[in-house]
Design a protein around this motif. Structure first.
Motif, PDB file in Angstrom:
ATOM      1  N   TYR A  33      75.013  21.644   6.177  1.00 24.94           N
ATOM      2  CA  TYR A  33      75.054  22.685   5.142  1.00 24.94           C
ATOM      3  C   TYR A  33      76.394  22.532   4.425  1.00 24.94           C
ATOM      4  O   TYR A  33      77.279  21.810   4.895  1.00 24.94           O
ATOM      5  CB  TYR A  33      74.917  24.091   5.758  1.00 24.94           C
ATOM      6  CG  TYR A  33      75.872  24.304   6.909  1.00 24.94           C
ATOM      7  CD1 TYR A  33      75.554  23.886   8.195  1.00 24.94           C
ATOM      8  CD2 TYR A  33      77.135  24.857   6.703  1.00 24.94           C
ATOM      9  CE1 TYR A  33      76.450  24.025   9.243  1.00 24.94           C
ATOM     10  CE2 TYR A  33      78.035  25.001   7.748  1.00 24.94           C
ATOM     11  CZ  TYR A  33      77.682  24.577   9.019  1.00 24.94           C
ATOM     12  OH  TYR A  33      78.571  24.692  10.057  1.00 24.94           O
ATOM     13  N   HIS A  71      79.038  33.480   3.153  1.00 24.96           N
ATOM     14  CA  HIS A  71      78.685  32.109   2.764  1.00 24.96           C
ATOM     15  C   HIS A  71      79.620  31.594   1.670  1.00 24.96           C
ATOM     16  O   HIS A  71      79.197  30.918   0.727  1.00 24.96           O
ATOM     17  CB  HIS A  71      77.213  32.016   2.337  1.00 24.96           C
ATOM     18  CG  HIS A  71      76.279  32.025   3.505  1.00 24.96           C
ATOM     19  ND1 HIS A  71      74.907  32.125   3.386  1.00 24.96           N
ATOM     20  CD2 HIS A  71      76.512  31.943   4.836  1.00 24.96           C
ATOM     21  CE1 HIS A  71      74.354  32.109   4.595  1.00 24.96           C
ATOM     22  NE2 HIS A  71      75.313  32.003   5.488  1.00 24.96           N
ATOM     23  N   ASP A 123      83.484  27.018   8.896  1.00 26.10           N
ATOM     24  CA  ASP A 123      82.101  26.881   9.363  1.00 26.10           C
ATOM     25  C   ASP A 123      81.605  25.544   8.817  1.00 26.10           C
ATOM     26  O   ASP A 123      81.273  25.435   7.627  1.00 26.10           O
ATOM     27  CB  ASP A 123      81.284  28.070   8.840  1.00 26.10           C
ATOM     28  CG  ASP A 123      79.854  28.107   9.364  1.00 26.10           C
ATOM     29  OD1 ASP A 123      79.398  27.095   9.915  1.00 26.10           O
ATOM     30  OD2 ASP A 123      79.202  29.151   9.202  1.00 26.10           O
ATOM     31  N   ASP A 179      76.183  23.243  13.863  1.00 28.52           N
ATOM     32  CA  ASP A 179      76.602  24.398  13.055  1.00 28.52           C
ATOM     33  C   ASP A 179      77.689  25.112  13.849  1.00 28.52           C
ATOM     34  O   ASP A 179      77.388  25.841  14.789  1.00 28.52           O
ATOM     35  CB  ASP A 179      75.372  25.290  12.819  1.00 28.52           C
ATOM     36  CG  ASP A 179      75.672  26.466  11.907  1.00 28.52           C
ATOM     37  OD1 ASP A 179      76.804  26.562  11.404  1.00 28.52           O
ATOM     38  OD2 ASP A 179      74.755  27.290  11.704  1.00 28.52           O
ATOM     39  N   HIS A 194      70.538  31.538  15.114  1.00 33.90           N
ATOM     40  CA  HIS A 194      69.274  30.974  14.618  1.00 33.90           C
ATOM     41  C   HIS A 194      68.995  29.662  15.333  1.00 33.90           C
ATOM     42  O   HIS A 194      69.907  29.019  15.851  1.00 33.90           O
ATOM     43  CB  HIS A 194      69.374  30.726  13.108  1.00 33.90           C
ATOM     44  CG  HIS A 194      70.626  29.985  12.727  1.00 33.90           C
ATOM     45  ND1 HIS A 194      70.735  28.613  12.788  1.00 33.90           N
ATOM     46  CD2 HIS A 194      71.850  30.417  12.326  1.00 33.90           C
ATOM     47  CE1 HIS A 194      71.950  28.239  12.424  1.00 33.90           C
ATOM     48  NE2 HIS A 194      72.657  29.318  12.155  1.00 33.90           N
ATOM     49  N   HIS A 217      68.975  26.125   9.734  1.00 33.12           N
ATOM     50  CA  HIS A 217      68.157  27.273  10.128  1.00 33.12           C
ATOM     51  C   HIS A 217      66.770  26.703  10.433  1.00 33.12           C
ATOM     52  O   HIS A 217      65.889  26.682   9.582  1.00 33.12           O
ATOM     53  CB  HIS A 217      68.106  28.313   9.001  1.00 33.12           C
ATOM     54  CG  HIS A 217      69.468  28.863   8.650  1.00 33.12           C
ATOM     55  ND1 HIS A 217      69.770  29.412   7.432  1.00 33.12           N
ATOM     56  CD2 HIS A 217      70.608  28.948   9.387  1.00 33.12           C
ATOM     57  CE1 HIS A 217      71.035  29.814   7.428  1.00 33.12           C
ATOM     58  NE2 HIS A 217      71.567  29.530   8.604  1.00 33.12           N
ATOM     59  N   GLU A 263      76.662  33.160  17.139  1.00 34.36           N
ATOM     60  CA  GLU A 263      77.696  33.253  16.107  1.00 34.36           C
ATOM     61  C   GLU A 263      78.049  34.693  15.751  1.00 34.36           C
ATOM     62  O   GLU A 263      77.865  35.116  14.607  1.00 34.36           O
ATOM     63  CB  GLU A 263      77.284  32.465  14.862  1.00 34.36           C
ATOM     64  CG  GLU A 263      75.914  32.770  14.285  1.00 34.36           C
ATOM     65  CD  GLU A 263      75.646  31.974  13.015  1.00 34.36           C
ATOM     66  OE1 GLU A 263      76.440  32.082  12.081  1.00 34.36           O
ATOM     67  OE2 GLU A 263      74.643  31.234  12.985  1.00 34.36           O
ATOM     68  N   GLU A 273      81.263  30.398  16.349  1.00 40.44           N
ATOM     69  CA  GLU A 273      79.871  29.912  16.378  1.00 40.44           C
ATOM     70  C   GLU A 273      79.752  28.636  17.214  1.00 40.44           C
ATOM     71  O   GLU A 273      80.429  27.641  16.940  1.00 40.44           O
ATOM     72  CB  GLU A 273      79.393  29.630  14.951  1.00 40.44           C
ATOM     73  CG  GLU A 273      77.964  29.113  14.887  1.00 40.44           C
ATOM     74  CD  GLU A 273      77.438  28.977  13.464  1.00 40.44           C
ATOM     75  OE1 GLU A 273      78.246  28.844  12.528  1.00 40.44           O
ATOM     76  OE2 GLU A 273      76.202  28.974  13.318  1.00 40.44           O
TER      77      GLU A 273
HETATM   78  N1  GLY Z   1      76.566  27.813   8.485  1.00 38.74           N
HETATM   79  C1  GLY Z   1      75.480  28.667   8.227  1.00 38.74           C
HETATM   80  C2  GLY Z   1      75.172  29.528   9.363  1.00 38.74           C
HETATM   81  O1  GLY Z   1      76.013  29.710  10.217  1.00 38.74           O
HETATM   82  O2  GLY Z   1      74.097  30.007   9.540  1.00 38.74           O
END
Ligand code: GLY
Ligand code: MN
Ligand code: MN
Length: 512
Positions: A254, A268, A289, A300, A383, A390, A425, A465
């Motif tokens: 991402y 974000h 992140d 992630d 997630h 995701h 996270e 996270e």
């Molecule tokens: N980096 C996007 C999320 O943590 O969902």
């Protein structure tokens, strides 16, 4: 790889990395196809339907930038990647439900492809490379599938059509010239293949682990090199360099979020209009992140830490609130545990810590009833993670999203199962758009220590996270970065990670 004076740069011997990209076995995708075949045959048997027809998917298409001839870097569509592992655009793929045979259809490339883009690979090469039973050209789809079909009437195609519950977009069923010569089923493939993606195989876990290893290492490099006065994009740049240079990762899972100071309360941050370009100051927190993708499989990871390498007491208070939640959730995770309960557990711990830190006052259970947790953590706890950041499958058919603040952001409300990989996270953010109304609201105003919270107005936020595998009896954290405040301070001061067994934070304090 050739160095500046013709010397080979050995990835393994670099002082910056101890990792080498692992081999990618195409068997991984053959295993994924076998799993789907078993699931779909079971589904058909349960409905007393004949075991024939083809699973049929269209791979991703290359795209140009608007009307120009600038070709964007291609990344395969995720369901297609899962089943076939094909890196090139313009393919179709089929699995014959009766025989189990797999068939790829490759685009018939023009002769000058060889001049601009390289050798046109033979069908035989593609068959060996992707470990499938047959390869034809896309203009042969109708003929080949009619020839292979062993049922009566027109062959039946199971196409991918279903909702992505994160984006609310629908997957696009395959389209090709001559599709009217087939029967179509749009109901079975999407839920079945989505469920196949939820539980990871051992071969998939190797790649997710590598994406985690190289990203963890890159996060640590960034921690070591950060300094007051730098810009957020320099952190992104260091991360990208590390994962590509030492991990061969050309894609991230991402867009990198490299937020410092107040920006770290923007969940974000880092999109085109917020381009990671703030210069950071002494006393800022950073929230980074960032996650690499390796052969489609992602990671992630978020690390939060002070840019000057030393936590203040306010920074420790918020950081430890989130860390306690992160650790408690990971310790409680095991099969059959409800993810909604994990979200509530994280909220409760964070609210309890904010009360201990005199930011909040009153009874934590009452705060939970008023959904105060969502003021500080408006996003879901985590997630599924896999080929997509995701990853799909968070809501089974018929499951409704919850309505309450915070809980409605959950990307899954399922119970955990062995083999799921899910991000943990938790975060705690000071977001004016949520805090101001909550501090005025007659039901929630009483919980705030209005004076103390003023100190945190420009704090930003903390997120921690990690990517966690659910095991038979518990869980395994696949992310490996310093998490305790003293571990972070030690690594930022130059200590190796993992810290030496003999490392003692008290002695380090005395020495400094
Ligand atoms: N980096 C996007 C999320 O943590 O969902
Ligand atoms: Mn995440
Ligand atoms: Mn993330």
């Amino acid at each position: 790889m050739a160095g500046p004076r013709g010397k080979a740069i050995s990835m393994a011997s670099s002082s910056e990395s101890s990792l080498s990209p692992p081999a990618v076995p195409m068997e991984l995708h053959a295993v994924n196809r076998d799993k789907l075949l078993n699931y779909i045959r079971q589904q058909l048997s349960v409905c007393s339907r004949p075991l024939h027809g083809f699973v049929f998917l269209q791979g991703g298409e290359e795209r140009t930038r608007y009307c120009t001839d600038h070709v964007e870097l291609f990344r395969q569509e995720s369901y297609f990647a899962h089943l076939f592992g094909v890196r090139e655009p313009g393919f179709y793929g089929a699995i014959d439900i009766a025989s189990g045979k797999s068939i790829l259809f490759a685009p018939r490339l023009p002769a000058d492809y060889a001049i601009w883009l390289g050798e046109i690979k033979s069908l035989h090469y593609l068959q060996k490379r992707y470990m499938v039973d047959m390869v034809y050209h896309t203009d042969e789809i109708v003929q080949v599938l009619h020839d292979q079909y062993n049922g009566s009437g027109n062959p039946l195609l199971f196409l991918l059509h279903g909702l992505n519950t994160d984006s609310n977009n629908f997957s696009k069923p395959a389209e090709f010239e001559g599709i009217e010569k087939f029967e179509i089923d749009l109901t079975i493939l999407h839920p079945t293949l989505t469920e196949c993606r939820v539980i990871k195989s051992d071969l998939e876990l190797v790649l997710i682990q590598f994406a985690n290893d190289i990203s963890s290492e890159a996060h640590i490099q960034v921690m070591r090199k950060i300094g007051v006065g730098m810009k957020e994009y320099q952190l992104e740049s260091m991360f990208l360099h590390h994962i590509y240079m030492y991990g061969g990762c050309r894609h991230c899972s991402y867009t990198c979020i490299c937020a410092t100071g107040e920006n770290s309360s923007v969940l974000h941050y880092g999109h085109a209009a917020a381009p990671n370009d703030r210069t950071f100051e002494d006393g800022d927190m950073a929230l980074l992140d960032m996650g690499a993708e390796y052969h489609f499989y992602g990671s992630d990871i978020t690390c939060s830490f002070p840019v000057n390498g030393k936590f203040t007491s306010d920074q420790s208070l918020i950081y430890n609130a989130v860390l306690e939640a992160h650790n408690a959730v990971i310790s409680a995770m095991k099969p059959e545990v409800s993810w909604v309960d994990m979200h509530r557990l994280a909220e409760k711990i964070i609210l309890g810590s904010l009360k201990e830190g005199c930011i909040l006052v009153g009874n934590v259970d009452d705060m939970m009833i008023e959904r105060l947790g969502a003021v500080f953590m408006p996003h879901g706890l985590g997630h599924f993670l896999g080929i997509d950041t995701h990853d799909p499958g968070g809501y089974l058919k018929g499951m409704e999203k919850l309505k309450e603040p915070g809980l409605r952001s959950l990307r899954t409300t399922r119970k955990l199962l062995e083999g799921m990989v899910i991000t943990v996270e938790p975060g705690c953010y000071f977001i004016d758009a949520l805090l101001v109304p909550a501090m005025k609201n007659e039901n929630t105003s009483k919980f705030f220590n209005h004076e103390v919270i003023g100190r945190f107005k420009k704090f930003g936020g903390v997120r921690i996270e990690s990517d966690v595998l659910v095991t038979a009896n518990g869980s395994k954290n696949m992310t490996n970065v310093p998490r305790e405040t003293w571990e972070i301070e030690a690594v930022m001061a130059g200590e190796p990670w993992p810290l030496k067994k003999s490392y003692c934070p008290e002695m380090a304090k005395e020495a400094s």
